[in-house]
Enzyme design. Structure first.
Site, PDB file in Angstrom:
ATOM      1  N   GLU A 301       0.842  -1.200   0.000  1.00  0.00           N
ATOM      2  CA  GLU A 301       0.000   0.000   0.000  1.00  0.00           C
ATOM      3  C   GLU A 301       0.878   1.253   0.000  1.00  0.00           C
ATOM      4  O   GLU A 301       0.680   2.176  -0.796  1.00  0.00           O
ATOM      5  CB  GLU A 301      -0.901  -0.017   1.246  1.00  0.00           C
ATOM      6  CG  GLU A 301      -1.808   1.171   1.377  1.00  0.00           C
ATOM      7  CD  GLU A 301      -2.907   1.165   0.331  1.00  0.00           C
ATOM      8  OE1 GLU A 301      -3.805   0.314   0.415  1.00  0.00           O
ATOM      9  OE2 GLU A 301      -2.861   2.003  -0.571  1.00  0.00           O
ATOM     10  N   ASP A 305       1.076   4.086  -3.044  1.00  0.00           N
ATOM     11  CA  ASP A 305       0.635   5.455  -2.798  1.00  0.00           C
ATOM     12  C   ASP A 305       1.760   6.457  -3.060  1.00  0.00           C
ATOM     13  O   ASP A 305       1.553   7.504  -3.683  1.00  0.00           O
ATOM     14  CB  ASP A 305       0.130   5.616  -1.355  1.00  0.00           C
ATOM     15  CG  ASP A 305      -1.005   4.645  -1.027  1.00  0.00           C
ATOM     16  OD1 ASP A 305      -1.472   3.946  -1.945  1.00  0.00           O
ATOM     17  OD2 ASP A 305      -1.403   4.582   0.152  1.00  0.00           O
ATOM     18  N   SER A 517      -7.321   2.631  -3.615  1.00  0.00           N
ATOM     19  CA  SER A 517      -6.006   2.986  -3.088  1.00  0.00           C
ATOM     20  C   SER A 517      -5.111   3.606  -4.136  1.00  0.00           C
ATOM     21  O   SER A 517      -4.234   4.393  -3.812  1.00  0.00           O
ATOM     22  CB  SER A 517      -5.287   1.722  -2.623  1.00  0.00           C
ATOM     23  OG  SER A 517      -5.517   1.504  -1.292  1.00  0.00           O
ATOM     24  N   ASP A 559     -17.024  13.266 -17.102  1.00  0.00           N
ATOM     25  CA  ASP A 559     -18.093  12.432 -16.549  1.00  0.00           C
ATOM     26  C   ASP A 559     -17.907  10.977 -17.007  1.00  0.00           C
ATOM     27  O   ASP A 559     -17.644  10.721 -18.176  1.00  0.00           O
ATOM     28  CB  ASP A 559     -19.435  12.987 -17.057  1.00  0.00           C
ATOM     29  CG  ASP A 559     -20.617  12.396 -16.311  1.00  0.00           C
ATOM     30  OD1 ASP A 559     -20.396  11.684 -15.309  1.00  0.00           O
ATOM     31  OD2 ASP A 559     -21.763  12.658 -16.741  1.00  0.00           O
ATOM     32  N   ILE A 560     -18.028  10.044 -16.076  1.00  0.00           N
ATOM     33  CA  ILE A 560     -17.956   8.609 -16.408  1.00  0.00           C
ATOM     34  C   ILE A 560     -19.381   8.062 -16.358  1.00  0.00           C
ATOM     35  O   ILE A 560     -20.079   8.233 -15.349  1.00  0.00           O
ATOM     36  CB  ILE A 560     -17.054   7.841 -15.412  1.00  0.00           C
ATOM     37  CG1 ILE A 560     -15.667   8.494 -15.315  1.00  0.00           C
ATOM     38  CG2 ILE A 560     -16.949   6.363 -15.798  1.00  0.00           C
ATOM     39  CD1 ILE A 560     -14.881   8.543 -16.609  1.00  0.00           C
ATOM     40  N   GLY A 578     -23.774  12.848 -15.244  1.00  0.00           N
ATOM     41  CA  GLY A 578     -23.768  13.657 -14.025  1.00  0.00           C
ATOM     42  C   GLY A 578     -23.225  12.849 -12.850  1.00  0.00           C
ATOM     43  O   GLY A 578     -22.714  11.738 -13.019  1.00  0.00           O
ATOM     44  N   ASP A 580     -22.770  10.397  -9.785  1.00  0.00           N
ATOM     45  CA  ASP A 580     -23.347   9.107  -9.397  1.00  0.00           C
ATOM     46  C   ASP A 580     -22.520   8.518  -8.262  1.00  0.00           C
ATOM     47  O   ASP A 580     -21.352   8.869  -8.088  1.00  0.00           O
ATOM     48  CB  ASP A 580     -23.399   8.152 -10.589  1.00  0.00           C
ATOM     49  CG  ASP A 580     -22.035   7.970 -11.229  1.00  0.00           C
ATOM     50  OD1 ASP A 580     -21.166   7.340 -10.601  1.00  0.00           O
ATOM     51  OD2 ASP A 580     -21.808   8.491 -12.348  1.00  0.00           O
TER      52      ASP A 580
END
Ligand SMILES: *[C@@H]1O[C@H](CO)[C@@H](O)[C@H](O)[C@H]1NC(C)=O
Ligand SMILES: *[C@@H]1O[C@H](CO)[C@@H](O)[C@H](O)[C@H]1NC(C)=O
Ligand SMILES: *[C@@H]1O[C@H](CO)[C@@H](O)[C@H](O)[C@H]1NC(C)=O
Ligand SMILES: *[C@@H]1O[C@H](CO)[C@@H](O)[C@H](O)[C@H]1NC(C)=O
Ligand SMILES: *[C@@H]1O[C@H](CO)[C@@H](O)[C@H](O)[C@H]1NC(C)=O
Ligand SMILES: *[C@@H]1O[C@H](CO)[C@@H](O)[C@H](O)[C@H]1NC(C)=O
Length: 599
Positions: A301, A305, A517, A559-560, A578, A580
């Protein structure tokens, strides 16, 4: 420490009796402060050892938090005349400070249990009082008896109780005491690391072939299988931007004993960011956080990061915070100290710092219902304090879709923990806190929602005004009665970014990894570059981002609209036109956002 005496005497019956009668308060009758039902998945195995040391955090009411909140919304609203006029450390501390009366009443209560000023430590604003006491004393102070609880699936144990009380005169001067009723299990939001094999590289046709997206952006075809720093810069329209501010900084937090390995970082830089070779980051240990740099103990992790956040923002000065504490934990007789969920330990540290990084990303989360609401509110208030000081906070939205991430219906915990045992979606915390920017995940190019993208609706926090319109529009698009009763209406995530197939280096080798992550440090990388653009122009940093993102920033997000986030045995929500609760408002277009933040 007054209780060393008691602790030492505990095996001698006579001594214990004498010590006990000396230290017991004259009137221990109290009023229940908090009581919870047995948490799902946990069992109480026996009484906790009386001499086990607990580090109790006592939260005193923050007198003027509502005023801080009002300031925060004004200075974070790009249309407000105070936009960017962040508060100083001292101004924030004054607003969250408890009353003198609360401080005095609590001190008197502690003194009645033999605790002196010498035994007490305090947060910078004095809104937290921290004392280390044996379980036996904590039980007397709180009118309860602590048990040793075991989490069945993981075998982890913790010293906790289901109920605690406070004397009547203290009751109103203390908001919460933990660890008492907290059964949260903080986890990193990453998927399993997959070592690279020859095949993965051969799949990629030719380096030169490109994907052209509807908005004209061109991305290397290889980015559809393997995500690198270059892929993110291409996809999110940041090619050619070179950070130059001397004051800008970026931070990554690490928990659960993880540290970021510098040798792995150099391998990553050699592969993806050759100009950053030999550069590193500042390591800050909070409360004894580990940093052995032994490469066979490197954290997946922490490596993910730092490699992506710092790789995107080089040469921006970078910091990695390693905060100790791995709650829950196995208590040893006598010596071990317990800790709460780790966010507040880190918050104490960072809030005491005069100059925190302007952009910070965290890829850890808990199931919201495992964190007591009073505690979630105080941690969330800490994040608001950082926002008011001009810090942008990104958190990954979770890796369980609308559920708890458990694919096995038999062990899923998609139930309300309120005695009704109703089927409920499982939102993640801190992503559900309205004062942080929650980052969901996408996959592939063109991007679509990744199925594990955590999203949904908080059961603790009211919907903040900045997202009212966006969320109402989404709710109106839901077929009537969809998931009735499964969720409340304060929503996350806010935004998203790619979240799978990230190529990192781990313990000397490369491989692919994913999770929200990955999305949070990636999004944070672009936020840090935006802060660089502002600071280089002499403008203040962005601070708390959401009011900007849901208004002026909207046109800087892509937007996805494809994909969904199943969980709890349901298909979850759909990514829609929009906002979600899968991909939020969408993924960053850095070039456009840069224009918008410089308006
Ligand atoms: C202890 O405190 C409770 C609550 O204030 C009060 O009702 C009770 O009378 C007190 N008992 C003694 C022995 O003082
Ligand atoms: C990227 O990969 C996905 C999954 O294999 C595929 O559906 C999509 O068409 C690919 N994109 C392009 C541009 O080839
Ligand atoms: C990194 O250090 C090595 C060895 O000292 C040196 O040869 C190389 O030029 C350095 N690279 C950069 C980008 O500074
Ligand atoms: C490094 O860590 C590994 C795995 O935990 C351990 O076996 C090894 O002894 C450590 N090496 C050193 C030098 O501490
Ligand atoms: C809640 O209901 C589920 C499904 O019926 C069951 O498996 C679980 O044991 C129940 N939990 C409690 C605390 O009653
Ligand atoms: C998601 O989209 C599918 C296909 O259009 C539709 O059948 C389903 O009802 C949608 N689900 C929700 C929760 O809106």
């Amino acid at each position: 420490m007054a209780y060393l005496v008691l602790h030492f005497c505990i095996t001698i019956t006579l001594c214990l009796t004498v010590g006990g009668s000396l230290l017991r308060p004259k009137n221990s009758t109290g009023i229940v402060k908090e009581s919870v039902l047995p948490p799902p998945g946990w069992v109480r195995s026996r009484d906790a050892p009386l001499d086990h040391i607990l580090e109790l955090r006592i939260g005193l009411p923050q007198l003027n938090f509502h005023i801080l909140e009002q300031h925060l919304y004004e200075i974070s609203d790009p249309e407000h005349e105070r936009y960017g006029m962040h508060l100083s450390k001292e101004e924030v501390e004054e607003l969250v400070a408890p009353s003198e009366e609360s401080i005095n009443v609590v001190d008197k209560w502690l003194a009645s249990h033999g605790l002196t000023q010498h035994d007490v430590s305090r947060s910078p604003a004095k809104d937290w009082v921290i004392v280390k006491v044996p379980v036996g004393v904590a039980g007397e102070m709180l009118g309860t008896s602590f048990g040793l609880w075991t989490h069945k699936a993981s075998g982890q144990t913790a010293v906790r109780t289901l109920k605690y009380s406070l004397p009547v005169d203290v009751h109103g001067h203390v908001e919460l005491v933990q660890p008492t009723t907290m059964f949260s299990r903080t986890t990193g939001q990453k998927t399993t690391f997959r070592w690279s094999n020859q095949q993965a590289h051969e799949d990629v046709d030719t380096e030169s072939s490109q994907i052209t997206l509807p908005n004209g952006i061109m991305v290397d075809a290889s980015c559809n299988q393997t995500v690198t720093i270059n892929c993110l810069k291409q996809l999110y329209n940041a090619v050619g931007f070179a950070p130059k501010s001397k004051q800008n900084k970026i931070g990554i937090t690490g928990y659960l004993g993880q540290f970021a390995n510098i040798a792995d970082l150099q391998l990553f830089y050699a592969d993806q960011r050759p100009d950053a070779l030999n550069s590193s980051f500042q390591f800050i240990s909070v409360n004894g956080g580990q940093n052995s740099q032994n490469i066979s103990q490197a954290g997946g992790e922490a490596n993910l990061d730092t490699q992506f956040a710092f790789g995107l923002t080089f040469p921006t000065p970078a910091t990695f915070y390693s905060t100790a504490g791995m709650p829950p934990f196995t208590p040893d007789i006598g010596t071990t100290t317990d800790s709460n969920e780790p966010y507040t330990t880190w918050l104490d540290f960072i809030l005491s710092h005069p100059n925190p990084p302007q952009t910070i990303s965290t890829s850890y989360a808990d199931d919201e219902q495992t964190v007591p609401e009073t505690f979630a509110r105080r941690a969330c208030s800490g994040f608001a304090q950082l926002g008011a000081r001009g810090v942008s906070l990104m958190f990954s939205s979770g890796d369980g879709g609308v559920g708890d991430g458990d694919p096995d219906p038999a062990t899923q915990q998609c139930f309300s923990n309120d005695g009704r045992n109703a089927t409920r979606f499982i939102p993640g915390f801190p992503a559900s806190c309205p004062f942080v920017t929650a980052v969901g995940g996408t996959i592939f190019i063109p991007e679509r929602a990744v199925s594990f993208s955590g999203g949904g609706f908080s059961n603790f926090f009211a919907r903040p005004q900045y997202q009212d319109q966006a969320v109402q529009t989404f709710l109106r698009s839901l077929p009537k009665g969809t998931y009735a009763g499964l969720f409340n209406p304060s929503a996350f995530p806010d935004v998203s970014a790619l979240a799978d197939n990230f190529k990192i280096f781990f313990r000397g080798r490369s491989g692919l990894i994913g999770g929200t992550s990955a999305a949070s440090p990636a999004f944070a990388g672009f936020v840090s570059l935006l802060n660089d653009a502002r600071l280089s122009r002499g403008l203040p940093p962005l601070g708390f981002l959401n009011p900007f993102l849901y208004s002026r920033g909207l046109t800087g997000l892509t937007d996805i609209t494809v994909g969904s986030n199943p969980g709890c045995g349901t298909p979850g929500f759909n990514a829609t036109k929009g906002w979600d609760p899968v991909t939020g408002l969408g993924t960053p277009n850095f070039g456009k956002l840069k224009e918008l933040v410089l308006l």
